[in-house]
Enzyme design. Sequence first.
Site, PDB file in Angstrom:
ATOM      1  N   ASP A 283      31.336  30.789 -15.850  1.00 44.26           N
ATOM      2  CA  ASP A 283      32.107  30.730 -17.099  1.00 44.26           C
ATOM      3  C   ASP A 283      32.995  31.954 -17.352  1.00 44.26           C
ATOM      4  O   ASP A 283      33.919  31.880 -18.160  1.00 44.26           O
ATOM      5  CB  ASP A 283      31.160  30.572 -18.301  1.00 44.26           C
ATOM      6  CG  ASP A 283      30.325  29.307 -18.221  1.00 44.26           C
ATOM      7  OD1 ASP A 283      30.738  28.370 -17.513  1.00 44.26           O
ATOM      8  OD2 ASP A 283      29.258  29.258 -18.854  1.00 44.26           O
TER       9      ASP A 283
ATOM     10  N   THR B  50      27.785  33.915 -13.434  1.00 40.75           N
ATOM     11  CA  THR B  50      28.084  32.664 -14.148  1.00 40.75           C
ATOM     12  C   THR B  50      29.501  32.229 -13.815  1.00 40.75           C
ATOM     13  O   THR B  50      30.398  33.081 -13.710  1.00 40.75           O
ATOM     14  CB  THR B  50      27.942  32.814 -15.684  1.00 40.75           C
ATOM     15  OG1 THR B  50      28.563  31.683 -16.319  1.00 40.75           O
ATOM     16  CG2 THR B  50      28.599  34.067 -16.229  1.00 40.75           C
TER      17      THR B  50
ATOM     18  N   ARG C 222      16.167  27.507 -16.728  1.00 40.62           N
ATOM     19  CA  ARG C 222      16.377  27.996 -18.094  1.00 40.62           C
ATOM     20  C   ARG C 222      15.011  27.916 -18.759  1.00 40.62           C
ATOM     21  O   ARG C 222      14.561  26.837 -19.107  1.00 40.62           O
ATOM     22  CB  ARG C 222      17.400  27.131 -18.829  1.00 40.62           C
ATOM     23  CG  ARG C 222      18.809  27.275 -18.281  1.00 40.62           C
ATOM     24  CD  ARG C 222      19.839  26.655 -19.215  1.00 40.62           C
ATOM     25  NE  ARG C 222      21.185  27.077 -18.843  1.00 40.62           N
ATOM     26  CZ  ARG C 222      22.001  26.386 -18.065  1.00 40.62           C
ATOM     27  NH1 ARG C 222      21.621  25.237 -17.577  1.00 40.62           N
ATOM     28  NH2 ARG C 222      23.203  26.841 -17.779  1.00 40.62           N
TER      29      ARG C 222
ATOM     30  N   GLY D 116      22.411  28.748 -15.291  1.00 40.33           N
ATOM     31  CA  GLY D 116      23.152  27.920 -14.334  1.00 40.33           C
ATOM     32  C   GLY D 116      23.448  28.689 -13.063  1.00 40.33           C
ATOM     33  O   GLY D 116      23.833  29.856 -13.125  1.00 40.33           O
TER      34      GLY D 116
ATOM     35  N   ASP E 233      32.371  34.502 -19.077  1.00 35.51           N
ATOM     36  CA  ASP E 233      32.415  34.755 -20.522  1.00 35.51           C
ATOM     37  C   ASP E 233      31.622  35.984 -20.963  1.00 35.51           C
ATOM     38  O   ASP E 233      31.287  36.106 -22.131  1.00 35.51           O
ATOM     39  CB  ASP E 233      31.898  33.512 -21.282  1.00 35.51           C
ATOM     40  CG  ASP E 233      30.481  33.136 -20.875  1.00 35.51           C
ATOM     41  OD1 ASP E 233      29.976  33.667 -19.869  1.00 35.51           O
ATOM     42  OD2 ASP E 233      29.879  32.301 -21.569  1.00 35.51           O
TER      43      ASP E 233
ATOM     44  N   ARG F 188      31.429  25.946 -20.925  1.00 32.95           N
ATOM     45  CA  ARG F 188      30.646  25.945 -22.172  1.00 32.95           C
ATOM     46  C   ARG F 188      31.579  26.179 -23.347  1.00 32.95           C
ATOM     47  O   ARG F 188      32.371  25.308 -23.628  1.00 32.95           O
ATOM     48  CB  ARG F 188      29.534  26.991 -22.090  1.00 32.95           C
ATOM     49  CG  ARG F 188      28.298  26.572 -22.831  1.00 32.95           C
ATOM     50  CD  ARG F 188      27.143  27.475 -22.561  1.00 32.95           C
ATOM     51  NE  ARG F 188      27.572  28.826 -22.277  1.00 32.95           N
ATOM     52  CZ  ARG F 188      26.807  29.880 -22.428  1.00 32.95           C
ATOM     53  NH1 ARG F 188      25.587  29.726 -22.867  1.00 32.95           N
ATOM     54  NH2 ARG F 188      27.235  31.075 -22.120  1.00 32.95           N
TER      55      ARG F 188
ATOM     56  N   ASP G 266      25.042  34.775 -20.077  1.00 37.33           N
ATOM     57  CA  ASP G 266      24.751  35.178 -21.443  1.00 37.33           C
ATOM     58  C   ASP G 266      23.269  35.036 -21.847  1.00 37.33           C
ATOM     59  O   ASP G 266      22.622  36.004 -22.266  1.00 37.33           O
ATOM     60  CB  ASP G 266      25.602  34.207 -22.277  1.00 37.33           C
ATOM     61  CG  ASP G 266      25.874  34.712 -23.632  1.00 37.33           C
ATOM     62  OD1 ASP G 266      26.143  35.901 -23.755  1.00 37.33           O
ATOM     63  OD2 ASP G 266      25.789  33.903 -24.566  1.00 37.33           O
TER      64      ASP G 266
HETATM   65  O1  F6P Z   1      26.908  28.364 -17.903  1.00 35.19           O
HETATM   66  C1  F6P Z   1      27.241  27.706 -16.717  1.00 35.19           C
HETATM   67  C2  F6P Z   1      27.423  26.216 -16.959  1.00 35.19           C
HETATM   68  O2  F6P Z   1      27.852  25.625 -15.756  1.00 35.19           O
HETATM   69  C3  F6P Z   1      28.363  25.862 -18.100  1.00 35.19           C
HETATM   70  O3  F6P Z   1      29.721  25.924 -17.735  1.00 35.19           O
HETATM   71  C4  F6P Z   1      27.887  24.477 -18.446  1.00 35.19           C
HETATM   72  O4  F6P Z   1      28.183  24.152 -19.775  1.00 35.19           O
HETATM   73  C5  F6P Z   1      26.410  24.552 -18.228  1.00 35.19           C
HETATM   74  O5  F6P Z   1      26.187  25.635 -17.332  1.00 35.19           O
HETATM   75  C6  F6P Z   1      25.794  23.290 -17.670  1.00 35.19           C
HETATM   76  O6  F6P Z   1      24.436  23.474 -17.572  1.00 35.19           O
HETATM   77  P1  F6P Z   1      23.439  22.487 -16.817  1.00 35.19           P
HETATM   78  O7  F6P Z   1      23.547  22.726 -15.354  1.00 35.19           O
HETATM   79  O8  F6P Z   1      22.102  22.851 -17.347  1.00 35.19           O
HETATM   80  O9  F6P Z   1      23.865  21.101 -17.161  1.00 35.19           O
END
Ligand code: F6P
Length: 325
Positions: A130, A128, A74, A13, A132, A174, A105
């Site tokens: 998050d 990120t 991803r 992300g 985390d 997340r 992560d």
């Molecule tokens: O890891 C970053 C994040 O924004 C999380 O907080 C969230 O769950 C996820 O990515 C959303 O991913 P996507 O943009 O693929 O929907």
Amino acid sequence: MKEGYIGILTSGGDASGMNATIRAITRSAICNGYKVKGIYRGYEGLINDEIRELTTEDVSNIIQRGGTILKTARSKEFETPEGRRKAYEVMQKEKIHTLFVIGGDGSLTGARIFAQEYDVPCIGLPGTIDNDLWGTDLTIGYDTALNTIVECVDKIRDTATSHERIFFVEVMGRDAGFLAQNSAIASGAEAAIIPEDQTDTDQLEEFIGRGFRKTKNSSIVIVTESPTGKGAAYYAERVRKEYPQYDVRVTILGHLQRGGSPSAGDRILASRLGCASIQAMMEGQRNVMIGIRNDKVVYVPFAEAIKKNKPIDKSLITVLNELSI
Ligand code: F6P
């Protein structure tokens, strides 16, 4: 100029401050005599050879921009041995000797496996929203996302107060509650429902039990998104059923939390970690994430950054509870 190139990619992300990180790595590398290549679309671009040289000019005027000029993805293919073999062959062809991975992560997990399989020096930078990753107090993008959430909640509060409603505001993270817990404190919300506190207590019961209506005519509860369906909608539905006297609404902030110009804090963090990552390479460090702890740059082995769970400081829960009476 030294032989070969360093390669930079952004993965997973996107997060505000990734551009500032690309800029810092590129400029610090060039200052120290290295040539730089940008890899587009994360590991996908490494596999498919979407790569071009980056100069100091290429990273001009991006420190203030959200998103990532290198794009991100991803990559499912990179999770396969075949995908990683292709990526390694492209690295050889492009003469990339060290890989710089900006991501969370999953992205650092990919780097770790790759480095083990092919003995390629990899350096990670925590990018990120998050927050985390273990071993670093902050990740790049977290501060900006936090500020965005607070700005939104301030607006929601106006309507919540006017209508005397309970708002459940769902934020990203997340499976980590940093964004929810700290945005709740910063926006003066009445409660935060976070995954770290989910096993032993019913957080909704606690919130209602604290008797919020005795002193307030509206409430804001920040809820971490949930892959198991226990997000804001779940709690709103429960209140509708269990406490029908309350008027409830849900706001899911979604991807707006990921965009926007990075905060000064994120720009400075990105710049410091970017420069430190080049220093780390020059010191012969490999397979480490560059982090920040107590305002000092640290090198965290990938295995620790990924595998260990970064805990929420439980005193933050007390702070929120005490201040939301
Ligand atoms: O890891 C970053 C994040 O924004 C999380 O907080 C969230 O769950 C996820 O990515 C959303 O991913 P996507 O943009 O693929 O929907």
